[in-house]
Design a protein around this motif. Structure first.
Motif, PDB file in Angstrom:
ATOM      1  N   UNK A 186       0.823  -1.082  -0.149  1.00 23.87           N
ATOM      2  CA  UNK A 186      -0.083  -0.140   0.053  1.00 23.87           C
ATOM      3  C   UNK A 186       0.909   1.345  -0.078  1.00 23.87           C
ATOM      4  N   UNK A 187       0.318   2.259  -0.537  1.00 22.97           N
ATOM      5  CA  UNK A 187       1.066   3.693  -0.249  1.00 22.97           C
ATOM      6  C   UNK A 187       1.282   3.835   0.776  1.00 22.97           C
ATOM      7  N   UNK A 188       2.517   4.570   1.358  1.00 26.94           N
ATOM      8  CA  UNK A 188       2.922   4.769   2.606  1.00 26.94           C
ATOM      9  C   UNK A 188       3.581   5.967   2.663  1.00 26.94           C
ATOM     10  N   UNK A 189       3.581   6.920   3.716  1.00 27.14           N
ATOM     11  CA  UNK A 189       4.734   8.118   3.745  1.00 27.14           C
ATOM     12  C   UNK A 189       5.386   7.752   4.804  1.00 27.14           C
ATOM     13  N   UNK A 190       6.874   7.566   4.445  1.00 30.37           N
ATOM     14  CA  UNK A 190       7.763   7.345   5.618  1.00 30.37           C
ATOM     15  C   UNK A 190       8.851   8.175   5.999  1.00 30.37           C
ATOM     16  N   UNK A 191       8.524   9.402   5.496  1.00 28.29           N
ATOM     17  CA  UNK A 191       9.682  10.481   5.804  1.00 28.29           C
ATOM     18  C   UNK A 191       9.909  10.633   7.066  1.00 28.29           C
ATOM     19  N   UNK A 192       8.783  10.570   8.078  1.00 30.09           N
ATOM     20  CA  UNK A 192       8.854  10.705   9.489  1.00 30.09           C
ATOM     21  C   UNK A 192       9.379   9.419  10.172  1.00 30.09           C
ATOM     22  N   UNK A 193       8.222   8.212   9.756  1.00 32.36           N
ATOM     23  CA  UNK A 193       8.741   7.142  10.365  1.00 32.36           C
ATOM     24  C   UNK A 193      10.026   6.444  10.458  1.00 32.36           C
ATOM     25  N   UNK A 194      10.581   6.635   9.336  1.00 35.32           N
ATOM     26  CA  UNK A 194      12.057   6.239   8.925  1.00 35.32           C
ATOM     27  C   UNK A 194      13.055   6.589  10.075  1.00 35.32           C
ATOM     28  N   UNK A 195      12.802   7.875  10.586  1.00 27.49           N
ATOM     29  CA  UNK A 195      13.789   8.357  11.392  1.00 27.49           C
ATOM     30  C   UNK A 195      13.487   7.899  12.947  1.00 27.49           C
ATOM     31  N   UNK A 196      12.384   6.961  13.073  1.00 28.25           N
ATOM     32  CA  UNK A 196      12.142   6.550  14.383  1.00 28.25           C
ATOM     33  C   UNK A 196      12.843   5.019  14.478  1.00 28.25           C
TER      34      UNK A 196
ATOM     35  N   UNK B 287      13.632   1.168  15.114  1.00 26.17           N
ATOM     36  CA  UNK B 287      12.688  -0.017  14.486  1.00 26.17           C
ATOM     37  C   UNK B 287      11.509  -0.457  15.183  1.00 26.17           C
ATOM     38  N   UNK B 288      11.719  -0.479  16.565  1.00 21.99           N
ATOM     39  CA  UNK B 288      10.197  -1.091  17.322  1.00 21.99           C
ATOM     40  C   UNK B 288       9.350  -0.062  17.253  1.00 21.99           C
ATOM     41  N   UNK B 289       9.620   1.067  17.143  1.00 20.41           N
ATOM     42  CA  UNK B 289       8.557   2.255  16.887  1.00 20.41           C
ATOM     43  C   UNK B 289       7.847   2.141  15.643  1.00 20.41           C
ATOM     44  N   UNK B 290       8.550   1.799  14.709  1.00 20.93           N
ATOM     45  CA  UNK B 290       8.270   1.752  13.386  1.00 20.93           C
ATOM     46  C   UNK B 290       7.070   0.620  13.123  1.00 20.93           C
ATOM     47  N   UNK B 291       7.565  -0.556  13.790  1.00 20.57           N
ATOM     48  CA  UNK B 291       7.112  -1.621  13.854  1.00 20.57           C
ATOM     49  C   UNK B 291       5.762  -1.687  14.658  1.00 20.57           C
ATOM     50  N   UNK B 292       5.824  -0.953  15.644  1.00 19.43           N
ATOM     51  CA  UNK B 292       4.403  -0.638  16.497  1.00 19.43           C
ATOM     52  C   UNK B 292       3.590   0.191  15.360  1.00 19.43           C
ATOM     53  N   UNK B 293       4.096   1.282  14.996  1.00 17.74           N
ATOM     54  CA  UNK B 293       3.048   1.993  13.871  1.00 17.74           C
ATOM     55  C   UNK B 293       2.539   1.252  13.033  1.00 17.74           C
ATOM     56  N   UNK B 294       3.399   0.102  12.386  1.00 22.40           N
ATOM     57  CA  UNK B 294       2.777  -0.582  11.650  1.00 22.40           C
ATOM     58  C   UNK B 294       1.713  -1.628  11.832  1.00 22.40           C
ATOM     59  N   UNK B 295       1.742  -2.236  13.002  1.00 23.95           N
ATOM     60  CA  UNK B 295       0.791  -2.860  13.666  1.00 23.95           C
ATOM     61  C   UNK B 295      -0.507  -1.693  14.025  1.00 23.95           C
ATOM     62  N   UNK B 296      -0.287  -0.701  14.592  1.00 25.29           N
ATOM     63  CA  UNK B 296      -1.284   0.192  14.599  1.00 25.29           C
ATOM     64  C   UNK B 296      -2.024   0.423  13.330  1.00 25.29           C
TER      65      UNK B 296
ATOM     66  N   UNK C 181      -6.117  -9.119   9.098  1.00 26.79           N
ATOM     67  CA  UNK C 181      -6.382  -9.644  10.718  1.00 26.79           C
ATOM     68  C   UNK C 181      -5.113 -11.001  10.788  1.00 26.79           C
ATOM     69  N   UNK C 182      -4.988 -11.606   9.667  1.00 33.79           N
ATOM     70  CA  UNK C 182      -3.710 -12.659   9.764  1.00 33.79           C
ATOM     71  C   UNK C 182      -2.275 -11.882  10.240  1.00 33.79           C
ATOM     72  N   UNK C 183      -2.339 -10.808   9.311  1.00 34.55           N
ATOM     73  CA  UNK C 183      -1.028 -10.113   9.344  1.00 34.55           C
ATOM     74  C   UNK C 183      -0.863  -9.384  10.915  1.00 34.55           C
ATOM     75  N   UNK C 184      -1.909  -8.995  11.377  1.00 39.03           N
ATOM     76  CA  UNK C 184      -1.717  -8.350  12.856  1.00 39.03           C
ATOM     77  C   UNK C 184      -1.390  -9.378  13.654  1.00 39.03           C
ATOM     78  N   UNK C 185      -2.027 -10.481  13.619  1.00 37.60           N
ATOM     79  CA  UNK C 185      -1.726 -11.603  14.495  1.00 37.60           C
ATOM     80  C   UNK C 185      -0.363 -11.938  14.463  1.00 37.60           C
ATOM     81  N   UNK C 186       0.355 -12.214  13.292  1.00 41.89           N
ATOM     82  CA  UNK C 186       1.679 -12.506  12.964  1.00 41.89           C
ATOM     83  C   UNK C 186       2.459 -11.339  13.565  1.00 41.89           C
ATOM     84  N   UNK C 187       2.164 -10.217  13.361  1.00 43.03           N
ATOM     85  CA  UNK C 187       2.888  -8.962  13.647  1.00 43.03           C
ATOM     86  C   UNK C 187       3.015  -8.823  15.100  1.00 43.03           C
TER      87      UNK C 187
END
Length: 167
Positions: free
Chosen positions: A66-76, A78-87, A144-150
């Protein structure tokens, strides 16, 4: 099994795009040469567009394309980025749920009422509604499966997989 269904939905989407191209080309040629056209071409194009756009959503979600905007999250970190992905995935689940509910209600209503498009061919409305419901439902299931695995990966302290196929 879900990957095979996703592949089938992508293939049906490709067929829809090819059908769109053929239908639009035939309409243009008939209009230019014979001052005629394909009956109910506008209705068929709109229904094929639903298939072309909605059916590949689950496969797009699985590949995290999917289209994403990473210019802010790439500066965070890795754990925070992964948390944002799950969110974002959980938010997507919540956003798709009302669409599935409304799609289900629309499918049931359209089938029960026998709704159809007014035109030369009197095409039924239910196929487009069913295609929409199938596409969004499989996208929700994949999410839903991705959330479970993530969430499991985050709990184990692992980085998230590049694709949402799990494992």
């Amino acid at each position: 099994m879900l990957r095979r269904i996703e592949r089938l939905l992508v293939d049906l989407s490709i067929i829809s795009v090819l059908g769109l191209g053929f239908l639009i080309t035939a309409t243009v040629i008939l209009r230019a040469v014979f001052n005629s056209g394909v009956p109910d071409a506008i209705v068929m194009v709109s229904e094929l567009m639903i298939a072309a756009v909605i059916l590949p959503l689950a496969a797009t979600t699985a590949s995290r394309s999917h289209i994403v905007v990473e210019f802010v999250s790439n500066r965070m970190p890795p754990r925070v980025r992964d948390g944002l992905v799950v969110f974002g995935s959980v938010f997507g689940l919540l956003a798709l749920a009302p669409l599935i509910w409304a799609g289900w209600r629309e499918v049931v209503h359209t089938i029960e009422s026998g709704g159809y498009f007014f035109g030369d061919l009197n095409l039924p409305k239910w196929p487009g509604r069913v295609i929409f419901l199938i596409g969004v439902s499989f996208c929700w299931l994949r999410l839903a499966i991705m959330v479970w695995h993530d969430v499991g990966a985050l709990r184990r302290g692992e980085a998230l997989a590049e694709t949402g196929h799990g494992g």
